[in-house]
Design a protein around this motif. Structure first.
Motif, PDB file in Angstrom:
ATOM      1  N   ILE A  57       0.817  -0.868  -0.067  1.00 47.16           N
ATOM      2  CA  ILE A  57       0.289   0.097  -0.119  1.00 47.16           C
ATOM      3  C   ILE A  57       0.987   1.107  -0.046  1.00 47.16           C
ATOM      4  CG2 ILE A  57      -1.544   1.451   1.611  1.00 47.16           C
ATOM      5  CD1 ILE A  57      -2.803  -1.752   1.953  1.00 47.16           C
ATOM      6  N   SER A  58       2.235   1.221   0.661  1.00 43.14           N
ATOM      7  CA  SER A  58       2.232   2.180   0.721  1.00 43.14           C
ATOM      8  C   SER A  58       3.577   2.928  -0.594  1.00 43.14           C
ATOM      9  CB  SER A  58       3.730   2.108   2.213  1.00 43.14           C
ATOM     10  OG  SER A  58       5.087   0.702   1.548  1.00 43.14           O
ATOM     11  N   ILE A  59       3.478   1.687  -1.814  1.00 43.63           N
ATOM     12  CA  ILE A  59       4.728   1.590  -3.434  1.00 43.63           C
ATOM     13  C   ILE A  59       4.315   3.319  -3.109  1.00 43.63           C
ATOM     14  CG2 ILE A  59       5.038   0.494  -5.104  1.00 43.63           C
ATOM     15  CD1 ILE A  59       6.261  -0.818  -2.416  1.00 43.63           C
ATOM     16  N   PRO A  60       3.099   3.468  -3.757  1.00 47.58           N
ATOM     17  CA  PRO A  60       2.703   5.039  -4.466  1.00 47.58           C
ATOM     18  C   PRO A  60       3.239   6.005  -3.925  1.00 47.58           C
ATOM     19  CG  PRO A  60       1.410   3.486  -4.367  1.00 47.58           C
ATOM     20  CD  PRO A  60       1.597   2.950  -4.031  1.00 47.58           C
ATOM     21  N   SER A  61       3.126   5.802  -2.605  1.00 47.86           N
ATOM     22  CA  SER A  61       4.273   7.273  -1.679  1.00 47.86           C
ATOM     23  C   SER A  61       5.360   7.431  -1.944  1.00 47.86           C
ATOM     24  CB  SER A  61       3.761   7.222   0.036  1.00 47.86           C
ATOM     25  OG  SER A  61       1.558   7.146  -0.240  1.00 47.86           O
ATOM     26  N   LEU A  62       6.067   5.951  -1.622  1.00 47.95           N
ATOM     27  CA  LEU A  62       7.214   5.345  -1.084  1.00 47.95           C
ATOM     28  C   LEU A  62       8.242   5.967  -3.080  1.00 47.95           C
ATOM     29  CD1 LEU A  62       8.235   2.342   0.454  1.00 47.95           C
ATOM     30  CD2 LEU A  62       9.003   4.420   1.122  1.00 47.95           C
ATOM     31  N   ILE A  63       7.110   5.486  -3.931  1.00 51.26           N
ATOM     32  CA  ILE A  63       7.910   5.903  -5.478  1.00 51.26           C
ATOM     33  C   ILE A  63       7.325   7.736  -5.209  1.00 51.26           C
ATOM     34  CG2 ILE A  63       7.222   6.305  -7.933  1.00 51.26           C
ATOM     35  CD1 ILE A  63       5.832   3.656  -7.439  1.00 51.26           C
ATOM     36  N   GLU A  64       6.863   8.487  -5.045  1.00 50.74           N
ATOM     37  CA  GLU A  64       7.049   9.582  -4.254  1.00 50.74           C
ATOM     38  C   GLU A  64       7.663  10.898  -4.036  1.00 50.74           C
ATOM     39  OE1 GLU A  64       3.350  13.243  -2.811  1.00 50.74           O
ATOM     40  OE2 GLU A  64       2.961  11.143  -3.020  1.00 50.74           O
ATOM     41  N   ILE A  65       8.288   9.825  -3.120  1.00 43.72           N
ATOM     42  CA  ILE A  65       9.205  10.904  -2.460  1.00 43.72           C
ATOM     43  C   ILE A  65      10.482  10.222  -2.297  1.00 43.72           C
ATOM     44  CG2 ILE A  65       9.988  10.017   0.049  1.00 43.72           C
ATOM     45  CD1 ILE A  65       7.760   9.618   1.768  1.00 43.72           C
ATOM     46  N   LEU A  66      10.505   8.846  -3.311  1.00 40.97           N
ATOM     47  CA  LEU A  66      12.178   8.821  -3.358  1.00 40.97           C
ATOM     48  C   LEU A  66      12.487   8.931  -4.579  1.00 40.97           C
ATOM     49  CD1 LEU A  66      12.345   4.734  -1.889  1.00 40.97           C
ATOM     50  CD2 LEU A  66      13.254   6.879  -1.058  1.00 40.97           C
ATOM     51  N   PHE A  67      11.433   9.070  -5.554  1.00 36.17           N
ATOM     52  CA  PHE A  67      12.039   9.415  -6.910  1.00 36.17           C
ATOM     53  C   PHE A  67      11.804  11.015  -7.654  1.00 36.17           C
ATOM     54  CE2 PHE A  67      11.110   4.508  -6.988  1.00 36.17           C
ATOM     55  CZ  PHE A  67      12.207   4.461  -7.866  1.00 36.17           C
ATOM     56  N   SER A  68      11.788  11.645  -6.231  1.00 35.00           N
ATOM     57  CA  SER A  68      11.462  13.329  -6.706  1.00 35.00           C
ATOM     58  C   SER A  68      12.214  13.393  -6.251  1.00 35.00           C
ATOM     59  CB  SER A  68      10.449  13.295  -5.557  1.00 35.00           C
ATOM     60  OG  SER A  68      11.657  13.428  -4.675  1.00 35.00           O
ATOM     61  N   SER A  69      12.258  14.964  -7.357  1.00 31.31           N
ATOM     62  CA  SER A  69      13.837  15.980  -8.048  1.00 31.31           C
ATOM     63  C   SER A  69      14.078  16.432  -6.692  1.00 31.31           C
ATOM     64  CB  SER A  69      13.677  16.562  -9.258  1.00 31.31           C
ATOM     65  OG  SER A  69      14.171  17.481  -9.120  1.00 31.31           O
ATOM     66  N   PRO A  70      15.279  17.070  -6.124  1.00 35.82           N
ATOM     67  CA  PRO A  70      15.344  17.717  -5.498  1.00 35.82           C
ATOM     68  C   PRO A  70      15.384  18.860  -5.085  1.00 35.82           C
ATOM     69  CG  PRO A  70      17.676  16.642  -6.601  1.00 35.82           C
ATOM     70  CD  PRO A  70      15.999  15.786  -6.678  1.00 35.82           C
ATOM     71  N   ASP A  71      15.109  19.359  -6.731  1.00 41.56           N
ATOM     72  CA  ASP A  71      15.268  20.912  -6.817  1.00 41.56           C
ATOM     73  C   ASP A  71      13.861  21.819  -6.939  1.00 41.56           C
ATOM     74  OD1 ASP A  71      18.016  20.280  -8.192  1.00 41.56           O
ATOM     75  OD2 ASP A  71      16.810  19.663 -10.286  1.00 41.56           O
ATOM     76  N   VAL A  72      12.940  21.018  -6.781  1.00 48.92           N
ATOM     77  CA  VAL A  72      12.060  20.714  -6.382  1.00 48.92           C
ATOM     78  C   VAL A  72      11.450  20.773  -4.028  1.00 48.92           C
ATOM     79  CG1 VAL A  72       9.362  20.398  -6.283  1.00 48.92           C
ATOM     80  CG2 VAL A  72      11.014  19.887  -8.445  1.00 48.92           C
ATOM     81  N   PHE A  73      11.430  19.705  -3.865  1.00 47.73           N
ATOM     82  CA  PHE A  73      11.910  19.498  -2.573  1.00 47.73           C
ATOM     83  C   PHE A  73      12.281  18.316  -2.014  1.00 47.73           C
ATOM     84  CE2 PHE A  73      10.499  18.380   1.991  1.00 47.73           C
ATOM     85  CZ  PHE A  73       9.949  19.998   2.557  1.00 47.73           C
ATOM     86  N   VAL A  74      13.255  17.975  -1.008  1.00 58.89           N
ATOM     87  CA  VAL A  74      13.575  17.238  -0.507  1.00 58.89           C
ATOM     88  C   VAL A  74      12.290  16.235  -0.204  1.00 58.89           C
ATOM     89  CG1 VAL A  74      15.572  16.352   1.001  1.00 58.89           C
ATOM     90  CG2 VAL A  74      15.971  18.263  -0.279  1.00 58.89           C
ATOM     91  N   TYR A  75      11.587  15.247  -0.202  1.00 55.52           N
ATOM     92  CA  TYR A  75      10.451  14.481   0.082  1.00 55.52           C
ATOM     93  C   TYR A  75      11.116  13.260   0.787  1.00 55.52           C
ATOM     94  CZ  TYR A  75       7.227  16.794  -3.257  1.00 55.52           C
ATOM     95  OH  TYR A  75       6.755  17.418  -3.479  1.00 55.52           O
ATOM     96  N   TYR A  76      12.699  13.142   0.647  1.00 54.58           N
ATOM     97  CA  TYR A  76      13.203  12.028   1.243  1.00 54.58           C
ATOM     98  C   TYR A  76      13.925  12.787   2.288  1.00 54.58           C
ATOM     99  CZ  TYR A  76      16.268  13.148  -2.091  1.00 54.58           C
ATOM    100  OH  TYR A  76      17.335  14.115  -3.350  1.00 54.58           O
ATOM    101  N   ASN A  77      13.244  13.041   2.870  1.00 49.73           N
ATOM    102  CA  ASN A  77      13.990  13.649   4.600  1.00 49.73           C
ATOM    103  C   ASN A  77      13.108  13.761   5.928  1.00 49.73           C
ATOM    104  OD1 ASN A  77      15.017  15.256   6.252  1.00 49.73           O
ATOM    105  ND2 ASN A  77      15.270  16.919   5.225  1.00 49.73           N
ATOM    106  N   ILE A  78      13.735  12.897   7.198  1.00 52.85           N
ATOM    107  CA  ILE A  78      12.917  12.099   8.192  1.00 52.85           C
ATOM    108  C   ILE A  78      11.968  13.644   9.045  1.00 52.85           C
ATOM    109  CG2 ILE A  78      13.714  10.231   8.075  1.00 52.85           C
ATOM    110  CD1 ILE A  78      15.178  11.321  10.838  1.00 52.85           C
ATOM    111  N   PHE A  79      12.942  14.942   8.357  1.00 55.31           N
ATOM    112  CA  PHE A  79      12.968  16.286   9.086  1.00 55.31           C
ATOM    113  C   PHE A  79      11.462  17.008   8.560  1.00 55.31           C
ATOM    114  CE2 PHE A  79      17.029  15.628  10.588  1.00 55.31           C
ATOM    115  CZ  PHE A  79      16.934  16.695  11.551  1.00 55.31           C
ATOM    116  N   SER A  80      11.179  16.203   7.430  1.00 55.33           N
ATOM    117  CA  SER A  80      10.217  17.020   6.937  1.00 55.33           C
ATOM    118  C   SER A  80       8.307  16.362   7.742  1.00 55.33           C
ATOM    119  CB  SER A  80       9.848  17.264   5.256  1.00 55.33           C
ATOM    120  OG  SER A  80       9.615  15.513   4.962  1.00 55.33           O
ATOM    121  N   HIS A  81       7.283  16.035   7.036  1.00 54.21           N
ATOM    122  CA  HIS A  81       6.183  15.864   6.919  1.00 54.21           C
ATOM    123  C   HIS A  81       5.938  14.800   6.070  1.00 54.21           C
ATOM    124  CE1 HIS A  81       5.780  19.210   4.132  1.00 54.21           C
ATOM    125  NE2 HIS A  81       4.069  18.793   3.899  1.00 54.21           N
ATOM    126  N   TYR A  82       6.684  14.880   5.152  1.00 57.39           N
ATOM    127  CA  TYR A  82       6.386  13.551   3.699  1.00 57.39           C
ATOM    128  C   TYR A  82       6.251  12.359   4.848  1.00 57.39           C
ATOM    129  CZ  TYR A  82       5.940  17.120   0.741  1.00 57.39           C
ATOM    130  OH  TYR A  82       5.249  18.114  -0.354  1.00 57.39           O
TER     131      TYR A  82
END
Length: 465
Positions: free
Chosen positions: A265-290
Motif C-alpha cells: 500500500i505504501s509503494i505509490p507514496s514511496l515512489i513519490e518520495i524516493l523518485f522526486s527531484s531534489p530541485d523541487v523539494f527534498v521529500y526523502y527527509n525525516i525532517f519533513s512531513h512527507y
C-alpha cells in the motif's frame, strides 16, 4: 501519549518564541486568520490565493473552532502535537487485538519514539498531521475486517490532502485483490474508495484548483514533471535516499518488509518520495512531513510481521516474538538518540534568549500589534509568523509593502541589503535603535503617525531624526 503531546507542544512553542518557525506556520496562521476576519476561505498572501488552490485539505476547517477560541499559531502547533500523539492509539489497539496488551503498548511506544514522527512534528505545521490517526484507524479496520470502520476512516483520509488519495486508492485495489483471491467476491466499499480517489485527484487538479484562483495548473504540471527522469533523480542523490530508507526501517529492524501484502500500500507514496527531484523539494527527509504518508503503514506491517512470528508453527521462530519486541525497543531508542530531529534542539538552544534578547522579543511582539492589520508588511522569514495575522505579509522585499520590519539579530534580514537603494528611495525610516529596522512607505503619513503614536504608547523609544 500525553507525555509526548506535552513535550512536543512545549518544544514547538519554544521554537516559535525564538522565531525559528517561518513560512509554513505563517501560511496556515494567516489562512485561518483571514478566514475568520475577511470571509476568504483559507486565503493567504504567501500562496496568493486560497490554500485550496494548492492543496485539497478540507479537513483543516475542523481546526477553525479551536482557532476561533484561541487564535494564533500556538493553537496550530499544539493541535499538531495532539494529532500526532493520537496516532499511537490505532497502532496500540491493533497491536493489542492481534498480539496482546503488552505488545500493543510496546508498539505504541515505538511509534512515539519514531524519528520520522518527531521530524514531522517539528517541521512547522501541516495537514498531514491528521494522517497517522485516521489512516491508522483505516488500516486497523482493513487488517481486522471491520469494514465500516475502514471505509469511514478512509473517507476522512481523502479530506486530508490530495496525495493521500493515492494511498486510499491503493488500499481499495489491495482490498479488491485480496477479497477476490480469498472469497471470489468484491466488497463495494473498496470499489467506491478507488473511484473516489481517482475522482478527487482529477476533479481537484482540473476543476477545484482553477476555482480557487489558479487558472492554470502549472504547479501540478511541475510536480508531475519532476518524475519524467526518475533514474537521473535517484542517481543525482542516491546516498541521501538510501539514508532515508535506512532511517525509516532501522527503528523497526526492517520488520515491515516481512508483510509485503500490507507494505505494498505504501509503494505509490514511496515512489513519490524516493523518485522526486531534489530541485523541487527534498521529500526523502525525516525532517519533513512527507514520511507521514508511509509511517502508519510501516507500523501496521510491523504488527502483521510480529503476528506471523507469534503464530509460527516452528517453536524456535515463535520464541523470537518477545526478543524481537525488545530489539525494536532498543533500536528505536538508539535511533532517537542518534538521528531524531529532536537532537537538532542543540542548535535551537544556541539562541536561548539572553536578557537582552528577551527585551527585543517583547519589543517585536508589541510592534506586531502596533502595525495595523490593514498595512501590508515585508519582512524576513523569521518574523513571518509573528506578522502573519494581517491581510498581506511577504517574505523578502516586496515593492508594494506599506511597512518593512527587520530584526538583524538573525541573518534572514540580509536579503534586504540588495534593495537598499529602493528602500531608501521609497520609504521613511522610524529609528528605534540599531536592533531593529522599521520603514514606512513615503506618502503614508497617517500610517506613519499611527505607528509612531503606538510605539510611544508602548514605551518603545524613538530616536530623533
Amino acid at each position: 501519549m500525553i507525555l509526548y503531546t506535552f513535550v512536543f507542544s512545549y518544544i514547538t512553542l519554544f521554537e516559535l518564541s525564538l522565531f525559528q518557525l517561518g513560512r509554513d506556520v505563517a501560511i496556515f496562521n494567516q489562512a485561518f486568520w483571514t478566514t475568520l476576519h475577511s470571509g476568504g476561505l483559507l486565503e493567504n498572501s504567501f500562496e496568493g490565493v486560497s490554500h485550496f488552490g494548492y492543496h485539497f485539505s478540507p479537513i483543516l476547517l475542523s481546526i477553525l473552532p479551536l482557532y476561533l477560541i484561541a487564535p494564533g499559531p500556538q493553537i496550530l502547533l499544539i493541535s499538531q502535537s495532539v494529532l500526532l500523539g493520537l496516532g499511537a492509539i490505532p497502532i496500540y489497539i491493533c497491536g493489542k487485538e492481534l498480539l496482546g496488551k503488552k505488545a500493543g503498548i510496546t508498539i505504541g511506544i515505538l511509534y512515539l519514539l519514531y524519528p520520522a514522527v518527531h521530524g514531522a512534528n517539528l517541521f512547522a505545521f501541516h495537514e498531514l498531521a491528521f494522517l497517522p490517526l485516521f489512516l491508522g484507524i483505516g488500516l486497523l479496520g482493513f487488517i481486522t475486517g471491520k469494514k465500516n470502520l475502514f471505509f469511514i476512516s478512509c473517507i476522512i483520509c481523502l479530506l486530508i490532502k490530495e496525495d493521500v488519495a493515492i494511498i486510499i486508492g491503493m488500499m481499495g485495489l489491495v482490498g479488491i485483490f485480496r477479497e477476490w483471491l480469498i472469497q471470489k467476491k468484491i466488497d463495494w466499499r473498496n470499489i467506491v474508495l478507488v473511484l473516489l480517489s481517482v475522482l478527487i485527484l482529477v476533479t481537484y487538479i482540473f476543476i477545484m484548483k482553477p476555482a480557487f484562483g489558479l487558472a492554470d495548473t502549472s504547479d501540478s504540471v511541475q510536480f508531475i514533471s519532476q518524475y519524467s527522469d526518475p533514474y537521473a533523480n535517484v542517481k543525482g542523490d542516491a546516498y541521501h535516499r538510501f539514508i532515508f530508507l535506512f532511517q525509516m526501517f532501522i527503528p523497526l529492524i526492517f520488520s515491515p518488509l516481512f508483510s509485503p501484502e500490507l507494505l505494498i500500500i505504501s509503494i505509490p507514496s514511496l515512489i513519490e518520495i524516493l523518485f522526486s527531484s531534489p530541485d523541487v523539494f527534498v521529500y526523502y527527509n525525516i525532517f519533513s512531513h512527507y514520511p507521514l504518508l508511509i509511517t502508519p503503514i510501516f507500523f501496521m506491517a510491523t504488527i502483521l510481521s510480529l503476528l506471523k512470528v507469534k503464530l509460527c508453527d516452528y517453536p524456535r521462530i515463535k520464541r523470537l516474538f518477545y526478543p524481537l519486541l525488545i530489539l525494536m525497543l532498543v533500536a528505536s531508542c538508539a535511533s532517537t538518540i542518534m538521528y531524531s530531529p529532536v537532537n537538532s534542539l542543540g542548535s535551537i538552544l544556541s539562541f536561548y534568549p539572553s536578557e537582552q534578547f528577551t527585551k527585543e522579543q517583547e519589543t517585536l511582539n508589541k510592534m506586531s500589534a502596533i502595525i495595523p492589520v490593514s498595512a501590508s508588511v515585508s519582512t524576513q522569514w523569521q518574523l513571518l509568523t509573528l506578522m502573519s495575522e494581517r491581510y498581506s505579509v511577504w517574505e523578502g522585499y516586496h515593492p508594494n509593502a506599506d511597512v518593512i520590519l527587520l530584526f538583524p539579530y538573525y541573518n534572514g534580514a540580509n536579503i534586504f541589503s540588495d534593495y537598499k537603494k529602493e528602500i531608501i528611495s521609497n520609504y521613511d525610516q522610524i529609528d528605534i535603535g540599531k536592533n531593529f529596522y522599521l520603514f514606512v512607505r513615503k506618502g503614508q503619513t497617517e500610517l506613519k503617525n499611527d505607528i509612531i503614536d503606538g510605539l510611544n504608547n508602548a514605551g518603545i523609544a524613538i530616536n530623533s531624526p
